[in-house]
Design an enzyme around this catalytic site. Structure first.
Site, mmCIF file in Angstrom:
data_model
loop_
_atom_site.group_PDB
_atom_site.id
_atom_site.type_symbol
_atom_site.label_atom_id
_atom_site.label_comp_id
_atom_site.label_asym_id
_atom_site.label_seq_id
_atom_site.Cartn_x
_atom_site.Cartn_y
_atom_site.Cartn_z
ATOM 1 C CE LYS A 1 84.970 14.334 78.574
ATOM 2 N NZ LYS A 1 84.078 13.824 79.831
ATOM 3 C CD GLU B 1 73.601 20.003 69.738
ATOM 4 O OE1 GLU B 1 73.373 21.147 70.052
ATOM 5 O OE2 GLU B 1 73.206 18.997 70.414
ATOM 6 C CB CYS C 1 71.002 22.140 73.052
ATOM 7 S SG CYS C 1 70.766 20.726 72.225
ATOM 8 C CD GLU D 1 72.220 26.007 76.431
ATOM 9 O OE1 GLU D 1 73.565 26.091 76.567
ATOM 10 O OE2 GLU D 1 71.660 25.593 75.567
HETATM 11 P P1 NDP Z 1 80.671 21.467 79.111
HETATM 12 O O1 NDP Z 1 80.646 21.927 77.834
HETATM 13 O O2 NDP Z 1 81.695 21.936 79.980
HETATM 14 O O3 NDP Z 1 80.835 19.868 79.067
HETATM 15 C C1 NDP Z 1 80.375 18.963 78.268
HETATM 16 C C2 NDP Z 1 81.190 17.844 77.968
HETATM 17 O O4 NDP Z 1 82.488 18.345 77.644
HETATM 18 C C3 NDP Z 1 81.570 17.102 79.447
HETATM 19 O O5 NDP Z 1 81.720 15.772 79.168
HETATM 20 C C4 NDP Z 1 83.003 17.816 79.738
HETATM 21 O O6 NDP Z 1 83.612 17.045 80.782
HETATM 22 C C5 NDP Z 1 83.745 18.134 78.437
HETATM 23 N N1 NDP Z 1 84.536 18.924 78.496
HETATM 24 C C6 NDP Z 1 84.675 20.124 79.469
HETATM 25 N N2 NDP Z 1 86.053 20.689 79.260
HETATM 26 C C7 NDP Z 1 86.480 20.022 77.895
HETATM 27 C C8 NDP Z 1 87.781 20.604 77.354
HETATM 28 N N3 NDP Z 1 88.641 21.289 77.639
HETATM 29 N N4 NDP Z 1 88.027 19.403 76.288
HETATM 30 C C9 NDP Z 1 87.160 18.365 76.085
HETATM 31 N N5 NDP Z 1 86.106 18.187 76.576
HETATM 32 C C10 NDP Z 1 85.465 18.932 77.731
HETATM 33 O O7 NDP Z 1 79.130 21.594 79.960
HETATM 34 P P2 NDP Z 1 78.753 21.406 81.496
HETATM 35 O O8 NDP Z 1 78.638 20.273 81.855
HETATM 36 O O9 NDP Z 1 79.851 22.214 82.075
HETATM 37 O O10 NDP Z 1 77.292 22.666 81.409
HETATM 38 C C11 NDP Z 1 77.622 23.888 81.292
HETATM 39 C C12 NDP Z 1 76.502 24.628 80.262
HETATM 40 O O11 NDP Z 1 76.662 24.056 78.970
HETATM 41 C C13 NDP Z 1 75.143 23.966 80.644
HETATM 42 O O12 NDP Z 1 74.557 24.727 81.670
HETATM 43 C C14 NDP Z 1 74.297 24.253 79.335
HETATM 44 O O13 NDP Z 1 74.047 25.698 79.266
HETATM 45 C C15 NDP Z 1 75.640 23.950 78.337
HETATM 46 N N6 NDP Z 1 75.469 22.627 77.731
HETATM 47 C C16 NDP Z 1 74.834 22.429 76.585
HETATM 48 C C17 NDP Z 1 74.576 21.083 76.265
HETATM 49 C C18 NDP Z 1 73.868 20.832 74.941
HETATM 50 O O14 NDP Z 1 73.032 19.762 74.685
HETATM 51 N N7 NDP Z 1 74.327 21.593 73.782
HETATM 52 C C19 NDP Z 1 74.976 19.732 76.970
HETATM 53 C C20 NDP Z 1 75.491 20.098 78.255
HETATM 54 C C21 NDP Z 1 75.868 21.315 78.617
HETATM 55 P P3 NDP Z 1 83.364 17.396 82.416
HETATM 56 O O15 NDP Z 1 82.127 17.426 82.658
HETATM 57 O O16 NDP Z 1 84.376 16.731 82.975
HETATM 58 O O17 NDP Z 1 83.569 18.989 82.203
#
Ligand code: NDP
Length: 510
Positions: free
Chosen positions: A192, A267, A301, A401
């Site tokens: 996904k 991660e 990250c 973060e």
């Molecule tokens: P999320 O962790 O919410 O999203 C990452 C992925 O997980 C997206 O594809 C999201 O889909 C999906 N997701 C969300 N909820 C669920 C669930 N219950 N079950 C399975 N998958 C799910 O991050 P955000 O995009 O909201 O970003 C928020 C913060 O997260 C950022 O500001 C940053 O601090 C951190 N982040 C860290 C990353 C890294 O590289 N470690 C990458 C991205 C974000 P959907 O977008 O539809 O919610």
């Protein structure tokens, strides 16, 4: 979030010919509409305009993808490993052939400056697929030296159906980090991508088909986290979830996964300490610190989001650091001169900007930025100026973060204080040390609680080097041989090679 769902009955989205991508779900080797006809608008972060509309997977679509993957698993896992490797090499070659197209797609969708997409995102994706293509037939087992009369050998077996949830910050590259090891080890995948940035992954789906992967081995189902992501995490037939994203969502995924006790690799976030000592090469450290925080607009990250400076060089360092940050060229991501593009979504920009206010409320001092650019050409995009804030170690901007072009600067007086500051957050992902003292460098590298530490450098990655964190930055590793361990189960086989009844099986003995 810069997307919205619209339900259009049977009016499912189709191929976007202008962009040469198929906007439907990729299930069992075919592009198909979502069962309920839902779609998601994908916006250009540089302008706020609609790029295209994609099919929105929901639970029912995820179920179809999992069942296609399950059917594909026996043949894929039993295929000669070298043949799996050959297909991965073919995919890498196809991606390389389409470098310019993929770079443009990635920049359009994410806001990455095109120069970075060309020189980093696409080549790193190719290199990662090649690394794991070569790994496919080198996943060896072992023979354990057990007692005489027995042979004990250990094989590494694929897990089965793997669910992979990809975020929006490096969608193309993370697709290779996740698909490469999973497929090399003989697993089948339901992925996904983030609904905010699904385009490069959908193009990869077409290249997977073109490379000749059997139907169902890879399935791509863009959709929302709370529907598609949640279903994948709780699905009883998914054996493992590999997730990159926020710590809170990681926790939700762990909770959703308990039904079948699936394996989880996380991660998550980070708050990278980038530490500059008084004996560092200051110009190299200034350049490294700029790269550490402003590459990809700080949406990484491992970003060096805490800049820790020895008090004796702090003022000199900051003068140079601020002067260099002011020269960063913000602009249209498609312009080859642009060094910083927009943030990837409007919602995320709001979050990043809110931290400038939080910093000031807690007594922090904004040394640069903290706002949006005044340039009229950028007013509709999700831009934020490079932001430098002087803060205290326990301030929110130094603990949480921010995930943007936003660095918290702090001063320390000696190595012990630097180490304590570095280890003061709940995260433990990346870190950097700038010093000419070898002993200090290795001693601190050992004591910093992180998964990765760069000495006189920052943010280097290589497909052979394990990537991941400790604490609330998650567990498990991507890349390197470590990732193959995460995508396989060890099976221990005992053989009675003397064909005698072993003493412990003889009647009357215990
Ligand atoms: P999320 O962790 O919410 O999203 C990452 C992925 O997980 C997206 O594809 C999201 O889909 C999906 N997701 C969300 N909820 C669920 C669930 N219950 N079950 C399975 N998958 C799910 O991050 P955000 O995009 O909201 O970003 C928020 C913060 O997260 C950022 O500001 C940053 O601090 C951190 N982040 C860290 C990353 C890294 O590289 N470690 C990458 C991205 C974000 P959907 O977008 O539809 O919610």
């Amino acid at each position: 979030m810069n997307t919205q769902v619209s339900i259009e009955g049977s009016a499912a989205p189709e191929k976007n010919s202008a962009m040469n991508i198929n906007t439907q779900l990729f299930i069992n080797g075919e592009f198909v509409a979502a069962k309920n006809g839902g779609t998601i608008d994908v916006l250009n972060p540089a302008t706020g305009e609609l790029i295209t509309r994609i099919a929105a997977a929901e639970a029912e679509d995820v179920d179809l993808a999992v069942s296609a993957a399950q059917k594909a698993f026996p043949a894929w896992s039993e295929m000669p490993a070298a043949e799996r490797g050959r297909l991965l090499f073919k995919l890498a070659d196809l991606i390389e052939e389409h470098t310019e197209e993929l770079a443009q797609l990635e920049s359009l969708d994410t806001g990455h400056p095109i120069r970075d997409s060309r020189r980093l995102d696409v080549p790193r994706t190719v290199a990662c697929f090649r690394y794991f293509a070569g790994m496919a037939d080198k996943i060896e087992g072992s023979v354990i030296p057990v007692e005489q009369g027995f042979l004990n050998y250990v094989t590494r077996e694929p897990i089965g159906v793997v669910g992979q949830i990809v975020p929006w910050n490096f969608p193309l590259m993370f697709t290779s980090w996740k698909l490469g090891p999973a497929l090399a080890a003989g697993n089948v995948v339901v992925m996904k991508p983030s609904e905010i940035t699904p385009l490069s992954t959908l193009r990869i789906a077409e290249l997977i088909k073109q490379a000749g992967f059997p139907d169902g081995v890879v399935n791509i189902v863009p959709g929302y986290g709370y529907t598609a992501g949640q279903r994948l995490a709780e699905h009883p037939d998914v054996g493992k979830i590999s997730f990159t994203g926020s710590t809170q969502t990681g926790r939700n995924i762990v909770n959703a996964s308990t039904g079948n006790l699936k394996r989880i690799q996380l991660e998550l976030g980070g708050k990278g300490a980038n530490i500059v000592f008084e004996d560092a090469n200051i110009d190299a450290a200034v350049n490294g610190a700029i790269w550490a925080i402003f590459h990809n607009q700080g949406q990484a990250c491992i970003a060096g989001s805490r800049l820790m400076l020895h008090e004796s060089i702090a003022d000199q360092f900051l003068d140079k650091f601020i002067a260099l940050a002011k020269t960063i060229r913000l602009g249209n991501p498609m312009d080859a001169n642009t060094e910083m593009g927009p943030l990837t979504s409007e919602l995320h920009r709001t979050k990043v900007l809110s931290y400038a206010k939080i910093a000031v409320e807690q007594g922090g001092k904004i040394l640069l930025g903290g706002t949006v650019p005044e340039d009229e050409n950028l007013k509709n995009g999700f831009y934020v100026l490079p932001t430098i804030v002087e803060a205290k170690p326990m301030d929110r901007v130094a603990q949480e973060e921010v995930f943007g072009p936003f660095v918290a600067v702090m001063r320390f007086k000696d190595d012990a204080e630097a180490l304590a500051m570095a280890n003061s957050t709940e995260y433990g992902l990346g870190s950097g040390l700038w010093t000419s003292n070898l002993q200090r460098a290795h001693s601190l590298a050992r004591k910093i609680k992180v998964g990765m530490c760069w000495i006189n450098s920052y943010k280097r990655v290589n497909p052979g080097s394990p990537f991941g964190g400790v604490g609330k930055s998650g567990y498990g590793r991507e890349m390197g041989f470590e990732s193959i361990h995460d995508y396989t189960e060890a099976k221990s086989v005992w053989v009675n090679i003397d064909a005698k009844i072993p003493p412990h099986l003889e009647r009357g003995t215990s």
